[in-house]
Each structure stands twice: as C-alpha cells, then as structure tokens.
Scaffold this active site. Structure first.
Site, PDB file in Angstrom:
ATOM      1  CB  CYS A  18      -0.928  -0.002   1.216  1.00 13.34           C
ATOM      2  SG  CYS A  18      -2.221   1.267   1.166  1.00 13.34           S
ATOM      3  CB  CYS A  22      -4.349   2.683   7.664  1.00 15.78           C
ATOM      4  SG  CYS A  22      -4.919   3.567   6.199  1.00 15.78           S
ATOM      5  N   GLY A  73      -3.905  -4.146   0.458  1.00 15.91           N
ATOM      6  CA  GLY A  73      -3.120  -3.141  -0.233  1.00 15.91           C
ATOM      7  C   GLY A  73      -3.937  -2.113  -1.005  1.00 15.91           C
ATOM      8  CB  CYS A 280     -18.830 -17.589   6.974  1.00 11.37           C
ATOM      9  SG  CYS A 280     -17.757 -18.347   8.215  1.00 11.37           S
ATOM     10  CG  ASP A 296     -10.066  -9.799   3.311  1.00 12.63           C
ATOM     11  OD1 ASP A 296      -8.914  -9.756   2.879  1.00 12.63           O
ATOM     12  OD2 ASP A 296     -10.630  -8.815   3.834  1.00 12.63           O
ATOM     13  CB  CYS A 369     -22.233  -9.731  22.233  1.00 14.78           C
ATOM     14  SG  CYS A 369     -23.807 -10.239  22.960  1.00 14.78           S
TER      15      CYS A 369
END
Length: 410
Positions: A18, A22, A73, A280, A296, A369
């Site tokens: 990147c 950050c 990135g 998932c 990811d 939660c």
C-alpha cells in the site's frame, strides 16, 4: 467434493502493498507471509488463470453475472494499464449470456483523470476509504512518512465525481471516530455519498508484537485489544445515532449497508453479508501469488487452501475443509447466543471477533455482542415496522430497492 454453491473471492493483485500506512490496518503485516517477495504483483500467468477459473467456476453455480472484487493493499498502485489487461482478459473468457462486474476498494490518492475515464467507461464500482472530516480521517490514515492524506483523498473523490464513476464510502469505526456517529454520517452525506459502509475495528495484539492471529484466542492473557479498536458500547451508540438520523429523513435516499442487511433479516430472509449469516465460507480471498484462503480475515497458513496454478479453483472452494470452516460459525455459538431473541439478526457475528467471554464465562463470544444488542433493542421496533411496510409494498418505508424484491420472494 461437495455440491457447487455461489461464492465470491476478494482479490489481492498487489498483495498487502500500500502507498499509505493506516495505523489500524490488519493486512499490511501479511508481507511476513512472503519473506522473499519483492515485487508483490500478480503475474500475467496467475492473473489470466485466475480470471478464467473464477468465471468458469462461478458459471458452474448457475450465476449469470460474475463479480470481481479487487482490493489490497492499494490496487491503483498497479496502474491503469494493468486493469485494462484485466478487462481484456475478462472479455476473452466470458461466455455468451454471461457478464462480469468489477469493483475495487481504494484510498483514492492515486486517482487521476486517466483513471476516472477508464473506471467510467468500464463501469467499475469504487469503494472510497474515508474515516470522516480531516481531523478524524488523519488520525490513523497517514502515509508512510506519517503525513495526513485527507486532502489527497478529496482530490480522488473529485475525480470520481467529475467522471461520473459509481462510488460509495467505506468508513472504519475506531477509537477516534466511534463517538461521532452523527457527525460522520452528515459529513459523508455532505460529500454526496449515497451508499455508506461502516466497518468496526477490533483487533488484538500478541505478546510477540503485531496482531494476534485468527482466531484471536480470548483465553490467552497475553492478547490485548489494540488502542485503536472501538469499544462495544461506543460502537453500539454509533450505530444507534446514525440510525436515528437516517430514519428521520433519509429512508430511500441514503443507503447504509448495515441497515439494508438488517432489514433483509427482519424480513425473514438470509443475510446478504457474511458477518450476520448463519454460516460462512462463501467469501474467499486470493493473494497475488495465486494462493487461495478461506476468508479475507483468515489469510494465515492454516487457512490456505492451495494455489490456483497448481490446484483448480473448483477443487478448493467446495472442499470438506472449506465447508467445515463455514459450518464452524454456526456450531461454535455460545449458549447465550443460542438463546438470544436476536439470534436471527446476528448469528454470533464474525468468527474472527469472537474473542470475548460471555456472562456465563464461556469463551468464543463476540466482542461486539453488546453493540448489536444495543442496536436491536433501540432500533428493532422501527426495523420491524419497515419490514412490515415492505411486505405491504409501502415504498416510502423501503431502505433499499433490493429489499422489495427479497420481501416478494419470502
């Protein structure tokens, strides 16, 4: 191999590289997975193989539009010509009767008129990362020299607007902006954003340095929540404040991903976002070298399924290993989750964030939660009213046109 089912892949053509730094980014440290790598660029042969296989494997599930999601990135570091190559390869391998769509997430800093024209002409959907007004945005989103990036991002936004490129905003919710929900929402609206995504930051540091790997084992006393992570109570209020502001005057005009997803669940449908789905495993990630991972957020050696240039994609996305990865989300619910009245709207949240201990002392409970419960209790009655209105085809109450179609199917 299990029966084919729809799936998506987050593509990392430049890996974790990147042009900014950050402070809360969970992906930059993935460079450690490739100690001998210097270029971090998906090669031509891997790129061609990936595009061909994603189209072929997706078509096997019966879809007629194949989505490509490009991320990093920072994907714009690859240059416009790289993406021209991508579009040409997609045209070459897309069969008749099938279309493709392209989207990518960017910090916007490298966008110029050449990019703007290309993105418009090829109908790319762009997610622009922006955390709020200048002072808030520049708290964590700085370049590698520690300099602020806000002004450059605004220039990138101007490019998208000038070329009529379809775009939306992605805002991470962290320690610096979590208590400013109404301010952030009004700011993004003022920029002309019509579709907003809010992603809460919650990571744990490991004793060895860096971030704890997934799952971030809650019983490990050495793991501590990072200083930039948003607290559950603050994030819950953030959601409630935005909902209150949005509900007063912006229904049907401004779309908030979180609210759209929740409305679909309150309508009795499945979640359109993996975070709140029962299971998932349908949202994978491919790295620049062709390595395919379960998710990811699970780009770790343990969750590497193989390499697409060595093993066909169709032989990895529906394996018992990947199916078990997805089913573990439902099977790992705590007793508190299983008996919760809001289970249908949450399903325990993202497994990566299940590093809290619940009221009964059980581990594997979701850190957010409290956030979700605050939102459901505060906004649930109005969410249910909107769901009832959608079922009655009262369009004025609709949060998103796609929800009308979903209601008509249920």
């Amino acid at each position: 191999m299990n029966m084919p089912r729809p799936f998506s892949v987050m593509t990392k053509p430049i890996g974790p590289r990147c042009n900014i730094d950050c402070k809360y980014c969970y992906y930059l440290e993935k460079e450690k997975l490739f100690p001998s790598e210097k270029k971090f660029r998906m090669s031509d042969d891997v790129l061609e193989s990936y595009i061909r296989q994603l189209i072929e494997t997706s078509v096997e599930t019966g879809v007629r539009e194949v989505p490509f999601a490009w991320q990093g990135g920072e994907p714009t570091m690859l240059g416009v010509d790289y993406f021209r190559k991508i579009v040409n390869l997609q045209k070459e391998y897309t069969p008749n009767g099938v279309t493709v769509s392209n989207a990518f997430q960017t910090n916007g800093i490298l966008l110029d008129d050449e990019w703007g024209q290309f993105l418009h002409d090829n109908r790319f959907l762009i997610g622009l990362s922006i955390d709020g007004p200048k002072k808030i945005h520049d708290k964590y989103r700085v370049d590698r020299a520690g300099r602020p990036t806000f002004e450059k991002v605004m220039k990138g936004l101007e490019v998208l607007q000038r070329h009529n490129v379809e775009h939306n905003s992605l805002t991470t919710v962290h320690r610096a902006n979590g208590g400013k929900g109404k301010e952030i929402y009004k700011f993004l609206k003022g920029l002309g954003m019509e579709f907003l995504q809010f992603i809460p930051i919650a990571e744990r540091s490991s004793p060895e340095g860096g971030l704890a790997s997934a799952p971030q084992v809650d019983m490990d006393p050495g793991n501590t929540v990072t200083e930039w992570s948003v607290s559950p109570k603050v994030y819950g209020k953030f959601l409630c404040d935005i909902f209150d502001t949005w509900f007063k005057s912006d229904i049907g005009q401004t779309y908030v991903q979180y609210f759209d997803v929740q409305l679909g669940l309150w309508l009795g449908g499945p979640s359109s976002l993996c975070v709140f789905a029962e299971t998932c495993g349908n949202a994978l990630a491919v790295e620049h070298d062709g390595s395919l991972y379960s998710c990811d957020h699970y780009v770790y050696p343990k969750y590497r399924l193989g390499k697409i240039t060595e093993t066909p994609m169709r032989d990895m996305v529906w394996t018992d290993q990947q199916l078990a990865f997805g089913e573990d989300k439902r099977g790992g619910l705590t007793s508190q989750c299983q008996s919760c009245e809001f289970k249908f709207a949450c399903n325990g949240g993202c497994p990566k964030q299940r590093f809290a201990v619940n009221k009964q002392g059980e581990s594997n409970h979701n850190y957010f939660c409290e956030s979700y419960t605050m939102f459901f209790q505060h906004c649930g009655p109005r969410m249910q009213a909107m769901a009832n209105a959608v079922r009655s085809n009262q369009q004025a109450w609709t949060a998103s046109p796609m929800m009308v179609k979903r209601a008509q199917k249920n």
